[in-house]
Motif scaffolding. Structure first.
Motif, PDB file in Angstrom:
ATOM      1  N   PRO A 423       0.799  -1.237   0.000  1.00 57.93           N
ATOM      2  CA  PRO A 423       0.000   0.000   0.000  1.00 57.93           C
ATOM      3  C   PRO A 423       0.826   1.279   0.000  1.00 57.93           C
ATOM      4  O   PRO A 423       0.454   2.266  -0.640  1.00 57.93           O
ATOM      5  N   ASN A 424       1.975   1.282   0.703  1.00 53.91           N
ATOM      6  CA  ASN A 424       2.761   2.514   0.781  1.00 53.91           C
ATOM      7  C   ASN A 424       3.380   2.900  -0.568  1.00 53.91           C
ATOM      8  O   ASN A 424       3.750   4.052  -0.776  1.00 53.91           O
ATOM      9  N   GLN A 426       1.734   2.307  -3.518  1.00 50.23           N
ATOM     10  CA  GLN A 426       0.662   2.604  -4.460  1.00 50.23           C
ATOM     11  C   GLN A 426       0.526   4.099  -4.716  1.00 50.23           C
ATOM     12  O   GLN A 426       0.270   4.527  -5.847  1.00 50.23           O
ATOM     13  N   ALA A 427       0.727   4.909  -3.669  1.00 47.81           N
ATOM     14  CA  ALA A 427       0.633   6.362  -3.835  1.00 47.81           C
ATOM     15  C   ALA A 427       1.748   6.878  -4.738  1.00 47.81           C
ATOM     16  O   ALA A 427       1.532   7.750  -5.589  1.00 47.81           O
ATOM     17  N   VAL A 465     -10.093  -2.909  -2.632  1.00 48.52           N
ATOM     18  CA  VAL A 465     -10.380  -1.506  -2.321  1.00 48.52           C
ATOM     19  C   VAL A 465     -11.307  -1.424  -1.109  1.00 48.52           C
ATOM     20  O   VAL A 465     -11.107  -0.614  -0.192  1.00 48.52           O
ATOM     21  N   GLY A 468      -9.536  -2.041   2.128  1.00 43.97           N
ATOM     22  CA  GLY A 468      -8.428  -1.131   2.409  1.00 43.97           C
ATOM     23  C   GLY A 468      -7.077  -1.602   1.923  1.00 43.97           C
ATOM     24  O   GLY A 468      -6.065  -0.947   2.184  1.00 43.97           O
ATOM     25  N   ARG A 471      -5.585   1.121  -2.954  1.00 37.62           N
ATOM     26  CA  ARG A 471      -6.062   2.504  -2.987  1.00 37.62           C
ATOM     27  C   ARG A 471      -7.154   2.675  -4.036  1.00 37.62           C
ATOM     28  O   ARG A 471      -6.996   2.258  -5.190  1.00 37.62           O
ATOM     29  N   ASP A 473      -8.062   5.494  -5.453  1.00 34.53           N
ATOM     30  CA  ASP A 473      -7.665   6.405  -6.532  1.00 34.53           C
ATOM     31  C   ASP A 473      -6.782   5.702  -7.566  1.00 34.53           C
ATOM     32  O   ASP A 473      -6.886   5.954  -8.765  1.00 34.53           O
ATOM     33  N   TYR A 475      -6.950   2.454  -8.153  1.00 36.68           N
ATOM     34  CA  TYR A 475      -7.868   1.528  -8.839  1.00 36.68           C
ATOM     35  C   TYR A 475      -8.576   2.234  -9.993  1.00 36.68           C
ATOM     36  O   TYR A 475      -8.620   1.709 -11.115  1.00 36.68           O
TER      37      TYR A 475
END
Length: 610
Positions: A423-424, A426-427, A465, A468, A471, A473, A475
């Motif tokens: 997850p970290n 993905q941004a 999604v 959680g 992300r 956005d 997706y």
């Protein structure tokens, strides 16, 4: 084997580099000769090899080899599928040892990157010492090099097998290499490599045959069309135009030593005389002391199409049983710079589709960079994707790292198992896709990138999604028009797909085909491992089969025969109804796909109706 031949390899290395004599049979002959060549060139065992070609230089080398590489594509596709499925890497080099292409298992590719076994690097013996690519090219013969048999200390963690590729006039074109863990490189993989080489050389000879008379020679007339036959191509006046390796040997020609030969000088009669007596029929031909069965085939008519051209809206499967519309939609998305998201069960061929899209796109000559988001440790994936500055983290290279996104600049980036990206990160990926620029780990200036993106996952991203794990956005940035790959059991005639895959692996050239009983069993099996399971099975059967074999149930592993028997070698009634629906109610087409008669299908339909 003498007891002193069992010296540990480290002791053999110590003695060799100390200039001491080695016991007999301490090393395989080809490895010892290669070590001696390397020492004669003054190469140090601690050397690190040469520098990487620039992008322009690499592009020029690829262009210089484009003709034979284009002919090799079908064989390379089949060999790549096997390499990827078996955790190996496929490497293609030119005749000087420069690596042109690399693909395969992502875990091993990461290791290969650290050892510079990547496009643009020189793997000739002069640069890298004893290694499968360089040694195969130097010796003009296949080479297998394991572990510390490599001349350079830094390469002793590699195990590789390579085979040279020769053109239709004996010219050395390049080499094919399979690299991976030593336990994964056995005789079966060696046979796959040799089969791919044979398929490429046969294709090159076939292309040379289009303008000449093709003569096939073998002691056994039943093997005139097999890979062991001598093949020679002559012009109308009897001049030799091309030959395979057996044909070159028959003519007394060494590889890379082509010289004109004439039909009459080789066989004691003119080409015209042979034709007047035998035409295109089978006959006998004397070449020195040897007597052969022979068949002569005329040149192909110029302008004749080699295969029928499909209609614009043809829905015939084009890739592993996928219909044209799905492939066409994916290609349109890629060309329009819209992310392509491929969904499907494990083993459905998401990576094969991604590579096929790249090969069919306007960026086919640009890089294709694949990374498996689930296979790289979470602590390294950021550096792997975005690159890093020197000293950015403990163990980082002193030269820094470019990162896979920048490597894909101008080409296509394939993010496999995107659903497993931490997850970290993905941004960061979202920002890179939006801004079209990359900032390496550890700081430094941002670099502009121009990439087309293909992603794939077997996970339900909407569910990820919701919980959680992915992300929203990102997706919505990726999920413009997701394409779902059906599992193998839903792609129609699995036996037809299997035979096409076999042919792509070189089975057609060896006269190997599926028997009717095995075709029926393949159609009736559920294939829980999808294309990967089928591909692995076919590669194994092909490696074990003799030329001309009709593959049957007896060739299958016992466990698979038992699984197929448990399913009754038949499709469930619900699947029959589904197949009929996909065939538009055409009972004849459904019956052919199932390998049963139409009357049997009608009886099963009656059973379903009740």
């Amino acid at each position: 084997m003498p007891p002193n031949a069992r010296l540990p390899l480290d002791e053999i290395r110590r003695r060799f580099f100390a200039g001491q004599a080695l016991p007999g049979q301490a090393l395989p002959t080809d490895i010892l000769r290669s070590w001696q060549r390397c020492r004669g060139m003054g190469l140090a065992a601690g050397s690190h090899g040469g520098e990487r070609l620039s992008e322009a230089e690499l592009r020029a080398r690829r262009e210089a080899n484009a003709d034979w590489l284009e002919s090799a594509r079908p064989a390379l596709a089949g060999l790549f599928a096997q390499a990827h499925a078996q955790g190996l890497a496929l490497v293609v080099a030119d005749n000087r040892g420069w690596v042109l292409e690399q693909s395969g298992d992502i875990d091993f590719l990461n290791k290969a990157e650290r050892l510079a076994l990547t496009p643009g690097m020189d793997w000739s013996e002069a640069s890298r010492g004893t290694n499968a690519i360089g040694t195969a090219l130097a010796a003009r013969d296949g080479a297998r090099v394991r572990g510390a048999q490599h001349y350079l200390e830094r390469n002793r963690s590699l195990s590789c097998a390579a085979s040279p590729v020769f053109g239709p006039q004996g010219q050395l074109l390049g080499a094919l290499d399979l690299s991976g863990a030593s336990r994964k490189l056995g005789d079966a993989q060696w046979m796959l490599l040799q089969a791919a080489r044979g398929q490429i050389e046969s294709q090159l000879l076939e292309e040379a045959t289009r303008g000449g008379w093709r003569l096939s020679l073998h002691a056994d007339p039943r093997l005139l069309d097999g890979p062991a036959a001598c093949q020679l191509v002559f012009s109308e006046d009897g001049s030799l135009l091309a030959a395979n390796q057996g044909g070159l040997a028959l003519c007394g020609l060494e590889p890379d030593a082509w010289r004109p030969r004439h039909f009459a000088a080789l066989f004691g009669q003119s080409l015209e005389h042979w034709l007047s007596r035998n035409g295109e029929a089978l006959g006998l031909l004397q070449a020195g002391p040897q007597r052969f069965s022979a068949r002569l085939r005329p040149p192909r008519r110029r302008g004749a199409p080699s295969r029928p051209t499909p209609a614009p809206h043809d829905s015939t499967p084009t890739l592993d049983g996928l219909p044209n519309p799905l492939f066409a939609s994916a290609l349109k998305l890629l060309e329009a710079d819209i992310p392509v998201l491929i969904l499907g069960e494990t083993g459905t061929g998401k990576d094969r589709l991604a590579r096929a899209l790249h090969a069919a796109s306007s960026r086919q000559a640009a890089p294709f960079v694949a990374i498996n988001c689930a296979a790289i440790p979470e602590g390294l994936i950021e550096a792997e994707l975005f690159g890093y500055q020197p000293g950015a983290y403990t163990g980082a290279s002193r030269q820094g790292g470019k990162g896979r996104l920048r490597e894909a600049d101008g080409g296509v980036l394939f993010l496999d198992e995107i659903g497993d990206m931490p997850p970290n990160l993905q941004a960061r990926l979202l920002r890179a896709l939006q801004d079209r620029e990359v900032t390496p780990l550890g700081g430094g200036p941002a670099r502009r990138i121009d990439i087309r993106l293909i992603c794939a996952t077997h996970r339900d991203l909407r569910a990820r999604v919701a919980d959680g794990g992915f992300r929203a956005d990102l997706y919505y940035r990726l999920c413009h028009y997701p394409l779902a790959l059906p599992p193998l059991r839903e792609r129609g005639d699995a036996a037809a797909i299997a035979q096409a895959m076999l042919d792509g692996m070189g089975a057609a050239k060896r006269g190997i085909y599926l028997s009717p009983e095995l075709a029926r069993a393949i159609r009736g099996y559920r294939w829980p491992g999808n294309l990967r399971e089928l591909s692995n099975l076919l590669a194994t059967l092909l490696a074990l089969a003799d030329d001309g074999a009709a593959l049957g149930l007896a060739h299958l592993p016992a466990a698979l025969r038992e699984d197929m028997a448990a399913q009754g070698h038949a499709v469930e009634d619900s699947a029959i109804a589904d197949l009929l629906s996909r065939c538009g109610g055409n009972a004849s087409a459904a019956a052919r796909a199932l390998g049963i008669s139409r009357s049997t299908l009608y009886r099963r339909q009656g059973k379903v109706a009740k």
